[in-house]
Design an enzyme around this catalytic site. Structure first.
Site: not given
Ligand code: NDP
Ligand code: 8X3
Length: 255
Positions: A11, A36, A63, A155, A185-186, A191
């Protein structure tokens, strides 16, 4: 690439994963970036190589696709096989709806990505760790693993699974000298909400209004710290929120 350290981050085309790739590149690591969106990976490779002079290997796969994960990871070029750290970051939320109204396809995508994808990638990288005699898995969980909130149902369940899998990996991989860290993370402004809210920018903006949410680089810095501990130190579990957020349920917003 002798004596260099290698990280594989899933990701990496956005958010935390992109920031983690940039942070480790700044530290002189070579980086395997996955996602992707090939164009974004290619742009990031160009930026990192120009700015930091380290090597970058982009791998484009979903993935959720077990066969693609296996094919890509089983056939890494020899010079990329000595991976030191795997960051299982790829993931998403889709929708915010009550249990009786949520889209079951959304549930399946979250389960397939956040749980099954993490399992496939972990198993794909393990043979390299075993050959090397050590390794470090960093799983990106969430405060959603710690507190279930309204309309978070599946989720939250997937992130609880990430927490449970992290505990299981830590136990079962002890004898292989593999560290396992879960970072939870919170709210962070990436995106994430745009994806969750299916492209609705105005609604996504509201998620981050009235407070200073975490930034992707905050989690990147913490991941870098976690990965740079001495060989005998493993940071197991970290919950990280912005100052305005107490936990998965309470955030203080101005206005
Ligand atoms: P973004 O949407 O900015 O990034 C998500 C990344 O995951 C992208 O690079 C996307 O790449 C990749 N991804 C999603 N689905 C797939 C797939 N099927 N195959 C391969 N790659 C995939 O979100 P975040 O950076 O915020 O999220 C990253 C992680 O952090 C996630 O696991 C999310 O649940 C977690 N998280 C996020 C929080 C938040 O508030 N932002 C808080 C806590 C946890 P592409 O689309 O190019 O495949
Ligand atoms: C992402 C943070 O608060 O949307 O994991 O679940 S929250």
């Amino acid at each position: 690439m002798a004596n260099k350290r290698i990280i594989l981050v899933t990701g990496a085309s956005s958010g935390f994963g992109r920031a983690i790739a940039l942070r480790f590149a700044a530290g002189g690591w070579d980086i395997i970036i996955t996602g992707r969106r090939a164009e974004r990976l290619s742009e990031l490779k160009g930026q990192i190589e120009a700015d930091y002079g380290v090597d970058v290997l982009p791998l484009c796969f979903d993935v959720q696709d077990r066969k693609a994960v296996n094919e890509q990871l089983a056939n890494l070029p020899a010079e990329w096989q000595e991976i030191d750290v795997l960051v299982n970051n790829a993931g998403l939320a889709l929708g915010r709806a009550n249990f009786d109204e949520a889209d079951i396809d959304d549930w399946e995508t979250m389960i397939d990505t956040n749980i099954k994808g993490l399992l496939y990638v972990s198993r794909g990288v393990l043979p390299y760790f075993e050959k090397k005699g050590k390794g470090h898995i960093v799983n990106i969980g969430s405060t959603a693993a710690k507190d279930v909130y309204p309309m978070g149902n599946v989720y939250c369940a997937t992130k609880s699974a990430v927490e449970a899998i992290s505990k299981a990996q830590r136990i079962d991989l002890l004898s292989k000298k593999i560290k396992v860290t879960a970072i939870h993370p919170g709210a962070a402004e990436t995106e994430f909400s745009l994806v969750r809210l299916k492209g609705n920018q105005a609604e996504s903006d509201k998620v981050y209004a009235g407070y200073h949410a975490l930034e992707a680089r905050d989690i990147a810095d913490i991941t870098y710290y976690v990965a740079n501990q001495p060989a005998h130190v493993c940071i197991n579990d970290l919950v990280v929120t912005c100052t305005a957020q107490a936990n998965g349920l309470f955030t203080y917003k101005e206005g």
